[in-house]
Design a protein around this motif. Structure first.
Motif, mmCIF file in Angstrom:
data_model
loop_
_atom_site.group_PDB
_atom_site.id
_atom_site.type_symbol
_atom_site.label_atom_id
_atom_site.label_comp_id
_atom_site.label_asym_id
_atom_site.label_seq_id
_atom_site.Cartn_x
_atom_site.Cartn_y
_atom_site.Cartn_z
ATOM 1 N N VAL A 238 0.826 -1.204 0.000
ATOM 2 C CA VAL A 238 0.000 0.000 0.000
ATOM 3 C C VAL A 238 0.861 1.256 0.000
ATOM 4 O O VAL A 238 0.385 2.348 -0.278
ATOM 5 N N SER A 239 2.145 1.129 0.291
ATOM 6 C CA SER A 239 3.018 2.298 0.390
ATOM 7 C C SER A 239 3.069 3.120 -0.885
ATOM 8 O O SER A 239 3.121 4.358 -0.804
ATOM 9 N N PRO A 240 3.060 2.523 -2.100
ATOM 10 C CA PRO A 240 3.018 3.371 -3.292
ATOM 11 C C PRO A 240 1.782 4.257 -3.354
ATOM 12 O O PRO A 240 1.859 5.401 -3.813
ATOM 13 N N VAL A 241 0.657 3.750 -2.873
ATOM 14 C CA VAL A 241 -0.563 4.544 -2.864
ATOM 15 C C VAL A 241 -0.422 5.714 -1.896
ATOM 16 O O VAL A 241 -0.783 6.852 -2.211
ATOM 17 N N LYS A 242 0.126 5.435 -0.729
ATOM 18 C CA LYS A 242 0.272 6.512 0.259
ATOM 19 C C LYS A 242 1.284 7.555 -0.210
ATOM 20 O O LYS A 242 1.110 8.756 0.032
ATOM 21 N N GLU A 243 2.325 7.110 -0.880
ATOM 22 C CA GLU A 243 3.281 8.070 -1.426
ATOM 23 C C GLU A 243 2.626 8.943 -2.492
ATOM 24 O O GLU A 243 2.861 10.157 -2.552
ATOM 25 N N PHE A 244 1.804 8.336 -3.320
ATOM 26 C CA PHE A 244 1.106 9.112 -4.345
ATOM 27 C C PHE A 244 0.138 10.105 -3.699
ATOM 28 O O PHE A 244 0.008 11.244 -4.169
ATOM 29 N N ILE A 245 -0.548 9.674 -2.631
ATOM 30 C CA ILE A 245 -1.483 10.574 -1.951
ATOM 31 C C ILE A 245 -0.739 11.779 -1.382
ATOM 32 O O ILE A 245 -1.198 12.929 -1.493
ATOM 33 N N ARG A 246 0.422 11.538 -0.786
ATOM 34 C CA ARG A 246 1.184 12.650 -0.211
ATOM 35 C C ARG A 246 1.667 13.626 -1.278
ATOM 36 O O ARG A 246 1.798 14.831 -1.024
ATOM 37 N N LYS A 247 1.936 13.118 -2.478
ATOM 38 C CA LYS A 247 2.327 14.016 -3.572
ATOM 39 C C LYS A 247 1.135 14.840 -4.052
ATOM 40 O O LYS A 247 1.285 16.019 -4.380
ATOM 41 N N GLN A 248 -0.023 14.224 -4.097
ATOM 42 C CA GLN A 248 -1.212 14.929 -4.564
ATOM 43 C C GLN A 248 -1.784 15.863 -3.502
ATOM 44 O O GLN A 248 -2.341 16.911 -3.842
ATOM 45 N N VAL A 249 -1.647 15.476 -2.219
ATOM 46 C CA VAL A 249 -2.191 16.273 -1.114
ATOM 47 C C VAL A 249 -1.037 16.589 -0.162
ATOM 48 O O VAL A 249 -0.709 15.785 0.721
ATOM 49 N N PRO A 250 -0.385 17.716 -0.338
ATOM 50 C CA PRO A 250 0.785 18.028 0.506
ATOM 51 C C PRO A 250 0.476 18.075 1.995
ATOM 52 O O PRO A 250 1.335 17.743 2.816
ATOM 53 N N ASP A 251 -0.738 18.497 2.376
ATOM 54 C CA ASP A 251 -1.087 18.591 3.798
ATOM 55 C C ASP A 251 -1.832 17.354 4.282
ATOM 56 O O ASP A 251 -2.658 17.432 5.189
ATOM 57 N N TRP A 252 -1.534 16.205 3.674
ATOM 58 C CA TRP A 252 -2.220 14.975 4.059
ATOM 59 C C TRP A 252 -1.941 14.602 5.512
ATOM 60 O O TRP A 252 -2.829 14.095 6.207
ATOM 61 N N ASP A 253 -0.740 14.826 5.977
ATOM 62 C CA ASP A 253 -0.370 14.445 7.340
ATOM 63 C C ASP A 253 -0.693 15.524 8.363
ATOM 64 O O ASP A 253 -0.393 15.351 9.554
ATOM 65 N N ASP A 254 -1.271 16.619 7.925
ATOM 66 C CA ASP A 254 -1.655 17.663 8.869
ATOM 67 C C ASP A 254 -2.874 17.194 9.671
ATOM 68 O O ASP A 254 -3.910 16.833 9.106
ATOM 69 N N GLU A 255 -2.745 17.205 10.994
ATOM 70 C CA GLU A 255 -3.799 16.662 11.854
ATOM 71 C C GLU A 255 -5.085 17.464 11.767
ATOM 72 O O GLU A 255 -6.187 16.907 11.750
ATOM 73 N N ILE A 256 -4.972 18.771 11.720
ATOM 74 C CA ILE A 256 -6.179 19.605 11.693
ATOM 75 C C ILE A 256 -6.954 19.381 10.394
ATOM 76 O O ILE A 256 -8.178 19.187 10.388
ATOM 77 N N MET A 257 -6.221 19.383 9.266
ATOM 78 C CA MET A 257 -6.873 19.163 7.980
ATOM 79 C C MET A 257 -7.428 17.744 7.885
ATOM 80 O O MET A 257 -8.523 17.525 7.345
ATOM 81 N N ALA A 258 -6.683 16.768 8.401
ATOM 82 C CA ALA A 258 -7.156 15.382 8.347
ATOM 83 C C ALA A 258 -8.428 15.208 9.166
ATOM 84 O O ALA A 258 -9.360 14.503 8.756
ATOM 85 N N THR A 259 -8.495 15.847 10.339
ATOM 86 C CA THR A 259 -9.689 15.745 11.177
ATOM 87 C C THR A 259 -10.908 16.315 10.460
ATOM 88 O O THR A 259 -12.008 15.744 10.508
ATOM 89 N N ALA A 260 -10.714 17.430 9.766
ATOM 90 C CA ALA A 260 -11.831 18.042 9.049
ATOM 91 C C ALA A 260 -12.267 17.187 7.861
ATOM 92 O O ALA A 260 -13.465 17.057 7.580
ATOM 93 N N ARG A 261 -11.294 16.594 7.175
ATOM 94 C CA ARG A 261 -11.633 15.793 5.995
ATOM 95 C C ARG A 261 -12.280 14.459 6.367
ATOM 96 O O ARG A 261 -13.133 13.953 5.630
ATOM 97 N N PHE A 262 -11.885 13.862 7.483
ATOM 98 C CA PHE A 262 -12.358 12.537 7.850
ATOM 99 C C PHE A 262 -13.720 12.557 8.536
ATOM 100 O O PHE A 262 -14.277 11.503 8.830
ATOM 101 N N LYS A 263 -14.271 13.741 8.793
ATOM 102 C CA LYS A 263 -15.571 13.825 9.455
ATOM 103 C C LYS A 263 -16.689 13.396 8.505
ATOM 104 O O LYS A 263 -16.565 13.469 7.288
ATOM 105 N N ALA A 264 -17.818 12.978 9.089
ATOM 106 C CA ALA A 264 -18.980 12.611 8.278
ATOM 107 C C ALA A 264 -19.663 13.863 7.748
ATOM 108 O O ALA A 264 -19.508 14.964 8.292
#
Length: 436
Positions: free
Chosen positions: A4-30
């Motif tokens: 799965v690591s290639p997918v996660k690497e691609f996600i990080r390239k497409q979404v630079p703030d993927w590992d940002d906790e505040i942005m992730a919390t907002a995106r993962f909400k229902a």
């Protein structure tokens, strides 16, 4: 390596703030509230799913894999993902397996399936979508079918082609990938499945143009049988080549070990294998020649039909062949002149000429054109004034003649008796004026 690591690497390239906790919390909400409140988040997840699938060259996804593997962040998964997939399904970006039509089934079976889906159709909920084993991404289905048609167009010059089901499955990546692609093409009217029941030969007829695929004919069945025979012969030749190579290596090994009898036996096998290959190759060439003749006949028929339509159009529009040839000659002369100008410009570059000099030359040409136009307009005005003077004199003469009356009736009669036809004297210019 983690698959799965290639997918996660691609996600990080497409979404630079993927590992940002505040942005992730907002995106993962229902999703909650009005659509305008969560639509940007929905578009984010939708675009990201399509980008990952396109990057992996996938048009089939598993909802559980998308949620648990692609977007898993330390055990946290998006709570809105089931709603995202459900909305994509409702908007036509995703197709379920039950929605696909099996082209290999009969028309009656297809009709029953359509009626059943319409009668028992129930609203799709996010839970139902997540329970699906496989989902098919419509935009990627479209891209994949376009690639297949482009690949077939490179090797066929007709508007449609026939291939075996095995070849179609190989182009798609396997039987599981071929089924939704064939169903998609069938739904667009671009492909038809057919088979020869005697030998269970399956084939697909695909349209390579913008038009729908033509109906299956008896010639298509014969062509499918010939194509299937060609593939079988090619496979047989590959087997013979491998057998020949094995016999050759065995013969060399026997010679090296000094066992001449075994080497001679392998040499005989090589000879038999070579003769078998020649027979297969000869038969393959004959079959390919027949297919080539059929393809040429189809092309000739298309050309003849095009000529007939063109002649009919020319007849309807009253265009002669000479006019068409003249137009083509003029077009060719124009192209030759354009080429000569281009060659002259290439041989005599104008890089040394300043822009100011060009502007001065243009101004001179404009002044010359203005002076010529002025002279032409003066000549036209002069001609017009002369014509007006002539017209005025003619009108005045006509008025004088019409106003010319004799008041005395007897005098008029005597004049008429004495001189019924006015005589023209030496100094007279008009007989009627002289008589008056």
């Amino acid at each position: 390596m983690d698959p799965v690591s290639p997918v996660k690497e691609f996600i990080r390239k497409q979404v630079p703030d993927w590992d940002d906790e505040i942005m992730a919390t907002a995106r993962f909400k229902a999703f909650s509230g009005q659509r305008s409140d969560w639509e940007p988040k929905y578009l984010f997840w939708k675009d990201l799913i399509l980008k990952i699938a396109r990057h992996l060259d996938l048009f089939i996804i598993r909802p559980s894999q998308v949620k648990e593997e692609w977007f898993n962040r330390g055990g946290l998964t998006p709570l809105c993902l089931d709603h995202v997939l459900c909305l994509m399904y409702n908007e036509g970006d995703i197709v379920r397996n039950v929605d696909l039509v099996d082209p290999s089934s009969g028309r009656l079976s297809q009709l029953f399936r359509k009626v059943r889906n319409l009668m028992v159709r129930s609203p799709i909920t996010p839970e139902i979508v997540m329970l699906e084993d496989h989902l098919f991404l419509t935009p990627l289905l479209k891209d994949k079918t376009a690639q297949i048609i482009k690949c077939l167009s490179e090797s066929h010059w007709t508007s449609s082609c026939i291939i075996t089901m095995s070849k179609f499955q190989g182009m798609c990546g396997g039987p599981s990938e071929a089924a939704p692609l064939l169903s998609y093409l069938y739904g667009l009217g671009k492909a038809q499945y057919f088979s020869i029941s005697k030998e269970v030969i399956e084939g697909v007829k695909i349209s390579l143009s913008s038009e729908s695929v033509p109906a299956i004919s008896s010639l298509d069945l014969d062509v499918l049988h010939l194509i299937w025979t060609t593939q079988k012969l090619e496979d047989q030749i590959d087997v013979i080549d491998r057998r020949y190579e094995m016999s050759r290596k065995s013969a060399l090994a026997s010679l090296n070990s000094g066992n001449n009898k075994v080497a001679l036996r392998h040499a005989r096998e090589m000879k038999l294998t070579s003769e078998s290959r020649e027979r297969c190759t000869s038969l393959l060439n004959r079959v390919e020649e027949v297919l080539h003749v059929i393809a040429n006949a189809e092309s000739t028929q298309k050309v003849t039909e095009a000529i007939r339509i063109g002649a009919q159009a020319m007849k309807q529009n009253k265009i002669s062949v000479e006019e068409v040839e003249l137009c083509l000659e003029e077009l060719e002369e124009s192209n030759d002149a354009q080429k000569q100008v281009e060659k002259a410009l290439e041989s005599n570059p104008i890089s040394g000429i300043e822009d100011e000099d060009i502007e001065e030359e243009l101004e001179k040409l404009e002044l010359e054109l203005e002076s010529e136009n002025l002279q032409i307009s003066r000549v036209e005005v002069g001609n017009t004034s002369g014509e007006m003077d002539t017209l005025e004199s003619t009108d005045s003469l006509t008025d004088a003649l019409s106003n010319l009356k004799l008041h005395n009736g007897s005098a008029s009669e005597s004049v008429g008796q004495k001189s019924p036809i006015p005589t023209r004297t030496k100094n007279s210019k008009h007989p009627m004026l002289e008589a008056a």
